[in-house]
Design an enzyme around this catalytic site. Structure first.
Site, PDB file in Angstrom:
ATOM      1  N   CYS A 111       0.781  -0.997   0.140  1.00 47.07           N
ATOM      2  CA  CYS A 111       0.005  -0.069   0.017  1.00 47.07           C
ATOM      3  C   CYS A 111       0.918   1.107   0.139  1.00 47.07           C
ATOM      4  CB  CYS A 111      -0.931   0.064   1.151  1.00 47.07           C
ATOM      5  SG  CYS A 111      -2.105  -1.508   1.441  1.00 47.07           S
ATOM      6  N   GLY A 115       4.522   7.199  -1.207  1.00 45.63           N
ATOM      7  CA  GLY A 115       5.951   6.456  -1.582  1.00 45.63           C
ATOM      8  C   GLY A 115       6.977   7.030  -0.640  1.00 45.63           C
ATOM      9  N   LYS A 117       7.906   5.361   1.773  1.00 47.09           N
ATOM     10  CA  LYS A 117       8.845   4.233   2.440  1.00 47.09           C
ATOM     11  C   LYS A 117       9.219   3.570   1.360  1.00 47.09           C
ATOM     12  CE  LYS A 117       5.572   4.180   6.690  1.00 47.09           C
ATOM     13  NZ  LYS A 117       4.430   5.260   5.954  1.00 47.09           N
ATOM     14  N   ARG A 140      -2.797   9.489  -5.994  1.00 45.67           N
ATOM     15  CA  ARG A 140      -1.810   9.394  -4.905  1.00 45.67           C
ATOM     16  C   ARG A 140      -0.383   8.507  -5.760  1.00 45.67           C
ATOM     17  NH1 ARG A 140      -3.002   9.610   0.753  1.00 45.67           N
ATOM     18  NH2 ARG A 140      -1.442   7.817   1.299  1.00 45.67           N
ATOM     19  N   ASP A 182       1.901  -1.056   4.896  1.00 43.60           N
ATOM     20  CA  ASP A 182       1.564   0.217   5.344  1.00 43.60           C
ATOM     21  C   ASP A 182       0.268   0.489   5.049  1.00 43.60           C
ATOM     22  OD1 ASP A 182       2.076   2.566   7.164  1.00 43.60           O
ATOM     23  OD2 ASP A 182       2.469   3.611   5.344  1.00 43.60           O
ATOM     24  N   CYS A 234      -0.346   4.666  11.203  1.00 39.44           N
ATOM     25  CA  CYS A 234      -0.244   5.780  11.822  1.00 39.44           C
ATOM     26  C   CYS A 234      -1.379   5.911  12.780  1.00 39.44           C
ATOM     27  CB  CYS A 234       0.166   7.143  10.926  1.00 39.44           C
ATOM     28  SG  CYS A 234      -1.176   7.370   9.754  1.00 39.44           S
TER      29      CYS A 234
HETATM   30  N1  SAM Z   1       3.162   3.855   2.730  1.00 41.36           N
HETATM   31  C1  SAM Z   1       2.906   5.104   2.106  1.00 41.36           C
HETATM   32  C2  SAM Z   1       3.904   6.010   2.463  1.00 41.36           C
HETATM   33  O1  SAM Z   1       4.707   5.857   3.256  1.00 41.36           O
HETATM   34  O2  SAM Z   1       3.823   6.964   1.495  1.00 41.36           O
HETATM   35  C3  SAM Z   1       1.636   5.500   3.029  1.00 41.36           C
HETATM   36  C4  SAM Z   1       0.468   4.458   2.802  1.00 41.36           C
HETATM   37  S1  SAM Z   1      -1.011   4.915   3.151  1.00 41.36           S
HETATM   38  C5  SAM Z   1      -0.996   4.714   4.999  1.00 41.36           C
HETATM   39  C6  SAM Z   1      -2.200   3.857   2.750  1.00 41.36           C
HETATM   40  C7  SAM Z   1      -2.439   3.765   1.274  1.00 41.36           C
HETATM   41  O3  SAM Z   1      -3.021   2.237   0.870  1.00 41.36           O
HETATM   42  C8  SAM Z   1      -3.192   4.681   0.567  1.00 41.36           C
HETATM   43  O4  SAM Z   1      -2.442   5.168  -0.284  1.00 41.36           O
HETATM   44  C9  SAM Z   1      -4.393   3.948  -0.206  1.00 41.36           C
HETATM   45  O5  SAM Z   1      -4.693   4.363  -1.347  1.00 41.36           O
HETATM   46  C10 SAM Z   1      -3.822   2.463  -0.234  1.00 41.36           C
HETATM   47  N2  SAM Z   1      -4.722   1.335  -0.377  1.00 41.36           N
HETATM   48  C11 SAM Z   1      -5.733   1.212   0.409  1.00 41.36           C
HETATM   49  N3  SAM Z   1      -6.574   0.062   0.063  1.00 41.36           N
HETATM   50  C12 SAM Z   1      -5.653  -0.587  -0.778  1.00 41.36           C
HETATM   51  C13 SAM Z   1      -5.671  -1.698  -1.283  1.00 41.36           C
HETATM   52  N4  SAM Z   1      -6.977  -2.719  -1.043  1.00 41.36           N
HETATM   53  N5  SAM Z   1      -4.518  -2.190  -2.200  1.00 41.36           N
HETATM   54  C14 SAM Z   1      -3.525  -1.266  -2.333  1.00 41.36           C
HETATM   55  N6  SAM Z   1      -3.472   0.029  -1.953  1.00 41.36           N
HETATM   56  C15 SAM Z   1      -4.657   0.292  -0.999  1.00 41.36           C
END
Ligand code: SAM
Length: 308
Positions: A111, A115, A117, A140, A182, A234
């Site tokens: 997820c 980006g 991470k 995103r 994440d 978070c």
């Molecule tokens: N790891 C990212 C970073 O450090 O920049 C932040 C991730 S954020 C907490 C969670 C992300 O999960 C969001 O961008 C959301 O769009 C994505 N997301 C939600 N459901 C998802 C799924 N079923 N499969 C893939 N990504 C998903």
């Protein structure tokens, strides 16, 4: 552990040096030329609290992290716009650091957007190996693509796909040993950035998020070669953290175990099940970071057979 609140200390401005483009010494020299005084490596979290004016420190826990006084704004800084530094909270640097993928390995960031991470993973991999990054959100992902280019990240593939629909047995992923997970969460650890009504998620929202987090964590552990996984949120709610990890570990039987990650980190998982202290928590009051949670899981026993 306390969360944020009006009495919580202000979180410093953390700056991760992007070692794909530069090194800590060069960034320190750059800021010195901009009139900042470098005070060396911090020896305690207390020392980070005393930072003020144009002073900065090297973090005591993370080797490539510089610490500036709260609210220092580097969004217009040349080093930021050129991808030499990444503005990333210290707690959010923990998942990639603790996953610690070896250079050249194959990694999934499940997820991934926007980006931060992923770029940290690429730095740890020294741009060798491969990162498969997934997210569902087109906007995103577009931001992420720009950010990864700016940070000099190569050897990655961004895919717009629900990670739950990615086939663990696809031969493409047969060498994936590391997964960073994440997932979306309530964000209750980021209270300063949330409207008050969202900072306290409703029981229904928590239940829905926790259900998704459990499914996505179980799914990630189905990749046949995975050896190590970092799960993070978070959120400061146990429903999204210790409870998710506990439920999935129970479902896995003896296939995976919790790693006692970063024993010197001062703030541990809530004692809701035996071994929960292996998890890490973070908060403005205890670690001078945003509220955060990380658990590192490892496959038990023999190395997984990598299908040919
Ligand atoms: N790891 C990212 C970073 O450090 O920049 C932040 C991730 S954020 C907490 C969670 C992300 O999960 C969001 O961008 C959301 O769009 C994505 N997301 C939600 N459901 C998802 C799924 N079923 N499969 C893939 N990504 C998903």
């Amino acid at each position: 552990a306390s969360g944020a609140g009006p009495e919580a200390p202000q979180v410093p401005r953390y700056v991760r040096v992007n070692v794909l483009k530069t090194c800590v010494d060069d960034v320190v020299e750059f800021f010195k030329r901009q009139g900042y005084s470098f005070l060396g490596r911090a020896s305690s979290v207390e020392e980070l609290k005393t930072l003020s004016g144009k002073k900065f420190l090297l973090d005591l826990h993370l080797p490539e992290l510089l610490v500036f006084p709260p609210q220092t704004d580097f969004h217009e800084n040349r080093l930021y716009t050129s991808g030499h530094i990444i503005l990333q909270d210290k707690a959010s640097c923990l998942p990639a650091f603790l996953l610690s993928p070896s250079a050249g390995s194959h990694v999934i960031d499940a997820c991934a957007a926007p980006g931060n991470k992923t770029s940290h993973l690429a730095a740890l991999l020294k741009n060798k190996g491969h990162i498969f990054a997934f997210d569902v959100d087109t906007k995103r992902l577009a931001t992420m693509n720009t950010m990864l280019m700016r940070a000099g990240v190569t050897s990655f593939k961004l895919t717009q796909q629900d990670f739950l629909t990615v086939d663990p047995h696809d031969p493409k992923y047969s060498k994936v040993k590391y997964i960073l997970l994440d997932p979306s969460c309530s964000g209750s650890g980021m209270v300063a950035r949330l409207p008050l009504e969202e900072a306290v998620p409703s029981a229904e929202r928590l239940q829905a998020l926790a259900g998704f987090q459990r499914r996505v964590l179980s799914h990630a552990l189905r990749f046949p070669a995975v050896q190590r996984l970092a799960y993070s949120t978070c959120s400061v709610r146990r429903e999204e953290n210790e409870d998710v990890v506990h439920a999935v570990l129970q479902e896995q039987g003896s296939a995976f175990r919790l790693v006692n990650a970063f024993p010197s980190w001062p703030c541990r998982g809530l004692a809701t099940f035996p071994g929960a202290e292996c998890c890490l928590r973070a908060s403005p009051a205890d670690t001078l970071t945003q509220g955060f949670f990380v658990a590192v899981l490892e496959r038990c026993g023999e190395e997984a057979a990598v299908p040919s």
